[in-house]
Enzyme design. Structure first.
Site, PDB file in Angstrom:
ATOM      1  N   HIS A  52      27.204 -29.327  -2.942  1.00 30.45           N
ATOM      2  CA  HIS A  52      25.943 -28.929  -2.273  1.00 30.45           C
ATOM      3  C   HIS A  52      26.275 -28.773  -0.765  1.00 30.45           C
ATOM      4  CE1 HIS A  52      25.366 -33.231  -2.505  1.00 30.45           C
ATOM      5  NE2 HIS A  52      25.533 -33.092  -1.198  1.00 30.45           N
TER       6      HIS A  52
HETATM    7  P1  TYD Z   1      23.613 -36.327  -4.868  1.00 30.80           P
HETATM    8  O1  TYD Z   1      23.509 -36.286  -3.418  1.00 30.80           O
HETATM    9  O2  TYD Z   1      23.380 -35.094  -5.545  1.00 30.80           O
HETATM   10  O3  TYD Z   1      25.160 -37.064  -5.079  1.00 30.80           O
HETATM   11  P2  TYD Z   1      26.555 -36.516  -4.869  1.00 30.80           P
HETATM   12  O4  TYD Z   1      26.569 -35.859  -3.740  1.00 30.80           O
HETATM   13  O5  TYD Z   1      27.330 -37.969  -5.057  1.00 30.80           O
HETATM   14  O6  TYD Z   1      26.853 -35.446  -6.052  1.00 30.80           O
HETATM   15  O7  TYD Z   1      22.792 -37.453  -5.279  1.00 30.80           O
HETATM   16  C1  TYD Z   1      22.628 -37.644  -6.899  1.00 30.80           C
HETATM   17  C2  TYD Z   1      21.426 -38.374  -6.898  1.00 30.80           C
HETATM   18  O8  TYD Z   1      21.049 -39.412  -6.314  1.00 30.80           O
HETATM   19  C3  TYD Z   1      20.181 -37.287  -6.722  1.00 30.80           C
HETATM   20  O9  TYD Z   1      19.222 -37.481  -7.740  1.00 30.80           O
HETATM   21  C4  TYD Z   1      19.651 -37.618  -5.583  1.00 30.80           C
HETATM   22  C5  TYD Z   1      19.747 -39.153  -5.452  1.00 30.80           C
HETATM   23  N1  TYD Z   1      19.812 -39.802  -4.061  1.00 30.80           N
HETATM   24  C6  TYD Z   1      18.832 -40.343  -3.438  1.00 30.80           C
HETATM   25  O10 TYD Z   1      17.767 -40.508  -4.025  1.00 30.80           O
HETATM   26  N2  TYD Z   1      19.205 -40.793  -2.149  1.00 30.80           N
HETATM   27  C7  TYD Z   1      20.217 -40.504  -1.695  1.00 30.80           C
HETATM   28  O11 TYD Z   1      20.224 -41.194  -0.322  1.00 30.80           O
HETATM   29  C8  TYD Z   1      21.344 -39.686  -1.969  1.00 30.80           C
HETATM   30  C9  TYD Z   1      22.446 -39.652  -1.323  1.00 30.80           C
HETATM   31  C10 TYD Z   1      21.121 -39.464  -3.503  1.00 30.80           C
END
Ligand code: TYD
Length: 135
Positions: A52
């Site tokens: 992303h």
């Molecule tokens: P995501 O940012 O997509 O993780 P990565 O970059 O490691 O792939 O987040 C994974 C899940 O966690 C998504 O459902 C959103 C949640 N999340 C939060 O609720 N708060 C946060 O600060 C972060 C970073 C993620």
């Protein structure tokens, strides 16, 4: 759009005091006010993370244990960087596509972010990112 070949690295002090101790503070090391801290551990080595870009959030990613490969794209093409030093982080500015792969079993990432969590700040579709990065 910048054709940046590498992302800015942020090197923190590393003090040896019977252990390694590093610290990050604003504005000496981190170029934004830290609004959120999160960490990732026990990630399945077979599964990538990230995939992303953020519309507004700026982040610095540190790999504080073992290593991780960070694939990034500022809008032109994908490049990669290996994060393997606990006191060297990478600045992921807004509108930078990023993916993390090659997790080891004990890899730990520590991330400092400029904004609180907001799902609307994410661009999770690569084609959409490429389109928006052009404008
Ligand atoms: P995501 O940012 O997509 O993780 P990565 O970059 O490691 O792939 O987040 C994974 C899940 O966690 C998504 O459902 C959103 C949640 N999340 C939060 O609720 N708060 C946060 O600060 C972060 C970073 C993620």
């Amino acid at each position: 759009m910048s054709q940046q070949k590498q992302l800015p690295l942020i090197k923190l002090p590393k003090i040896f005091d019977d252990c390694y101790l590093s610290f990050a503070q604003t504005p000496d090391h981190i170029p934004f006010t830290i609004k959120r801290v999160y960490y990732i551990l026990k990630s399945d080595p077979k599964l990538p993370r990230g995939h992303h870009a953020h519309k507004k959030t700026r982040q610095v990613i540190f790999c504080i244990q073992w290593s991780v490969k960070l694939i990034f794209d500022v809008g032109k093409r994908k490049r990669e960087i290996l994060l393997e030093e606990s006191n060297v982080g990478v600045l992921i500015d807004k509108m930078i596509w990023h993916e993390m792969t090659d997790f080891k079993n004990d890899t730990i990432l520590l991330i400092l972010a400029s904004k609180v969590f907001n799902e609307k700040d994410y661009i999770r579709d690569y084609a959409q990112f490429k389109k928006q990065a052009k404008t």
